[in-house]
Scaffold this motif. Structure first.
Motif, PDB file in Angstrom:
ATOM      1  N   ILE A   1      68.207  45.206 -84.807  1.00 50.82           N
ATOM      2  CA  ILE A   1      68.492  45.199 -86.252  1.00 50.82           C
ATOM      3  C   ILE A   1      69.937  44.771 -86.499  1.00 50.82           C
ATOM      4  O   ILE A   1      70.209  43.924 -87.355  1.00 50.82           O
ATOM      5  CB  ILE A   1      68.194  46.579 -86.874  1.00 50.82           C
ATOM      6  CG1 ILE A   1      66.686  46.814 -86.863  1.00 50.82           C
ATOM      7  CG2 ILE A   1      68.768  46.689 -88.282  1.00 50.82           C
ATOM      8  CD1 ILE A   1      66.276  48.224 -87.179  1.00 50.82           C
ATOM      9  N   GLN A   2      70.872  45.333 -85.760  1.00 53.63           N
ATOM     10  CA  GLN A   2      72.278  44.979 -85.929  1.00 53.63           C
ATOM     11  C   GLN A   2      72.526  43.505 -85.619  1.00 53.63           C
ATOM     12  O   GLN A   2      73.297  42.840 -86.301  1.00 53.63           O
ATOM     13  CB  GLN A   2      73.164  45.849 -85.036  1.00 53.63           C
ATOM     14  CG  GLN A   2      73.360  47.243 -85.543  1.00 53.63           C
ATOM     15  CD  GLN A   2      74.179  47.248 -86.815  1.00 53.63           C
ATOM     16  OE1 GLN A   2      75.230  46.627 -86.897  1.00 53.63           O
ATOM     17  NE2 GLN A   2      73.689  47.942 -87.816  1.00 53.63           N
TER      18      GLN A   2
ATOM     19  N   ALA B   1      61.357  47.996 -88.221  1.00 52.71           N
ATOM     20  CA  ALA B   1      61.341  49.104 -89.190  1.00 52.71           C
ATOM     21  C   ALA B   1      60.014  49.857 -89.155  1.00 52.71           C
ATOM     22  O   ALA B   1      59.996  51.083 -89.300  1.00 52.71           O
ATOM     23  CB  ALA B   1      61.604  48.573 -90.593  1.00 52.71           C
TER      24      ALA B   1
ATOM     25  N   ILE C   1      62.986  42.179 -88.233  1.00 53.64           N
ATOM     26  CA  ILE C   1      63.527  43.455 -88.729  1.00 53.64           C
ATOM     27  C   ILE C   1      62.415  44.297 -89.334  1.00 53.64           C
ATOM     28  O   ILE C   1      62.358  45.515 -89.139  1.00 53.64           O
ATOM     29  CB  ILE C   1      64.675  43.216 -89.724  1.00 53.64           C
ATOM     30  CG1 ILE C   1      65.895  42.685 -88.968  1.00 53.64           C
ATOM     31  CG2 ILE C   1      65.027  44.483 -90.495  1.00 53.64           C
ATOM     32  CD1 ILE C   1      67.042  42.251 -89.849  1.00 53.64           C
TER      33      ILE C   1
ATOM     34  N   CYS D   1      63.971  38.349 -90.981  1.00 52.93           N
ATOM     35  CA  CYS D   1      63.280  39.307 -91.860  1.00 52.93           C
ATOM     36  C   CYS D   1      62.026  39.848 -91.189  1.00 52.93           C
ATOM     37  O   CYS D   1      61.759  41.053 -91.224  1.00 52.93           O
ATOM     38  CB  CYS D   1      62.882  38.634 -93.162  1.00 52.93           C
ATOM     39  SG  CYS D   1      64.008  38.953 -94.501  1.00 52.93           S
TER      40      CYS D   1
ATOM     41  N   PHE E   1      65.967  54.028 -88.905  1.00 50.42           N
ATOM     42  CA  PHE E   1      66.232  52.705 -89.473  1.00 50.42           C
ATOM     43  C   PHE E   1      67.500  52.731 -90.336  1.00 50.42           C
ATOM     44  O   PHE E   1      68.334  51.830 -90.244  1.00 50.42           O
ATOM     45  CB  PHE E   1      65.044  52.214 -90.299  1.00 50.42           C
ATOM     46  CG  PHE E   1      65.304  50.862 -90.897  1.00 50.42           C
ATOM     47  CD1 PHE E   1      65.141  49.719 -90.143  1.00 50.42           C
ATOM     48  CD2 PHE E   1      65.747  50.740 -92.203  1.00 50.42           C
ATOM     49  CE1 PHE E   1      65.423  48.465 -90.680  1.00 50.42           C
ATOM     50  CE2 PHE E   1      66.018  49.499 -92.755  1.00 50.42           C
ATOM     51  CZ  PHE E   1      65.856  48.355 -91.982  1.00 50.42           C
ATOM     52  N   TYR E   2      67.631  53.753 -91.149  1.00 49.78           N
ATOM     53  CA  TYR E   2      68.813  53.892 -92.010  1.00 49.78           C
ATOM     54  C   TYR E   2      70.090  53.884 -91.170  1.00 49.78           C
ATOM     55  O   TYR E   2      71.049  53.197 -91.485  1.00 49.78           O
ATOM     56  CB  TYR E   2      68.717  55.172 -92.841  1.00 49.78           C
ATOM     57  CG  TYR E   2      69.882  55.361 -93.781  1.00 49.78           C
ATOM     58  CD1 TYR E   2      69.836  54.856 -95.075  1.00 49.78           C
ATOM     59  CD2 TYR E   2      71.030  56.027 -93.371  1.00 49.78           C
ATOM     60  CE1 TYR E   2      70.910  55.016 -95.944  1.00 49.78           C
ATOM     61  CE2 TYR E   2      72.107  56.189 -94.222  1.00 49.78           C
ATOM     62  CZ  TYR E   2      72.034  55.684 -95.506  1.00 49.78           C
ATOM     63  OH  TYR E   2      73.111  55.834 -96.353  1.00 49.78           O
TER      64      TYR E   2
ATOM     65  N   LYS F   1      70.996  41.288 -88.666  1.00 51.05           N
ATOM     66  CA  LYS F   1      71.474  41.470 -90.041  1.00 51.05           C
ATOM     67  C   LYS F   1      72.241  40.271 -90.594  1.00 51.05           C
ATOM     68  O   LYS F   1      72.015  39.893 -91.745  1.00 51.05           O
ATOM     69  CB  LYS F   1      72.346  42.725 -90.143  1.00 51.05           C
ATOM     70  CG  LYS F   1      71.580  43.967 -90.449  1.00 51.05           C
ATOM     71  CD  LYS F   1      72.480  45.185 -90.517  1.00 51.05           C
ATOM     72  CE  LYS F   1      73.424  45.149 -91.680  1.00 51.05           C
ATOM     73  NZ  LYS F   1      74.186  46.388 -91.858  1.00 51.05           N
TER      74      LYS F   1
ATOM     75  N   TRP G   1      70.697  50.418 -89.719  1.00 50.03           N
ATOM     76  CA  TRP G   1      71.098  49.455 -90.741  1.00 50.03           C
ATOM     77  C   TRP G   1      72.541  49.666 -91.181  1.00 50.03           C
ATOM     78  O   TRP G   1      73.282  48.719 -91.407  1.00 50.03           O
ATOM     79  CB  TRP G   1      70.158  49.566 -91.938  1.00 50.03           C
ATOM     80  CG  TRP G   1      70.417  48.510 -92.958  1.00 50.03           C
ATOM     81  CD1 TRP G   1      71.127  48.626 -94.109  1.00 50.03           C
ATOM     82  CD2 TRP G   1      69.986  47.152 -92.890  1.00 50.03           C
ATOM     83  NE1 TRP G   1      71.143  47.430 -94.783  1.00 50.03           N
ATOM     84  CE2 TRP G   1      70.451  46.504 -94.050  1.00 50.03           C
ATOM     85  CE3 TRP G   1      69.228  46.422 -91.967  1.00 50.03           C
ATOM     86  CZ2 TRP G   1      70.195  45.165 -94.309  1.00 50.03           C
ATOM     87  CZ3 TRP G   1      68.978  45.086 -92.230  1.00 50.03           C
ATOM     88  CH2 TRP G   1      69.454  44.480 -93.383  1.00 50.03           C
ATOM     89  N   HIS G   2      72.965  50.912 -91.312  1.00 47.79           N
ATOM     90  CA  HIS G   2      74.275  51.228 -91.877  1.00 47.79           C
ATOM     91  C   HIS G   2      75.363  51.475 -90.840  1.00 47.79           C
ATOM     92  O   HIS G   2      76.499  51.739 -91.216  1.00 47.79           O
ATOM     93  CB  HIS G   2      74.166  52.422 -92.817  1.00 47.79           C
ATOM     94  CG  HIS G   2      73.362  52.107 -94.038  1.00 47.79           C
ATOM     95  ND1 HIS G   2      73.854  51.337 -95.063  1.00 47.79           N
ATOM     96  CD2 HIS G   2      72.088  52.409 -94.374  1.00 47.79           C
ATOM     97  CE1 HIS G   2      72.921  51.193 -95.987  1.00 47.79           C
ATOM     98  NE2 HIS G   2      71.851  51.833 -95.597  1.00 47.79           N
TER      99      HIS G   2
END
Length: 66
Positions: free
Chosen positions: A10-11, A39, A35, A32, A47-48, A14, A51-52
């Motif tokens: 994911i990282q 997810a 990812i 997309c 996932f949160y 992005k 992502w963050h």
């Protein structure tokens, strides 16, 4: 693909989501899709966090080393 790799994937993908013009547009759609697949295999919280989280290449490489 192992579940431990999903946050790293994911990282890594992005940045491709920011590309909306050609020739990067194809990369955007591919990223997309990947990812989205990641997810679906993760909890919302995992996932949160993936992502963050701001991950540097050094910390990603150090997690892969035994």
């Amino acid at each position: 693909m192992s579940s431990q790799m999903l946050p790293d994937i994911i990282q890594a993908l992005k940045p491709y989501l920011k590309e909306h013009s050609s020739p990067g547009y194809d990369n955007h759609h591919i990223a997309c899709g990947i990812i989205w697949d990641c997810a679906k295999k993760m909890s919302y919280l995992d996932f949160y966090r993936a992502w963050h989280t701001q991950t540097s290449n050094l910390s990603v490489e150090s997690r892969r080393s035994p």
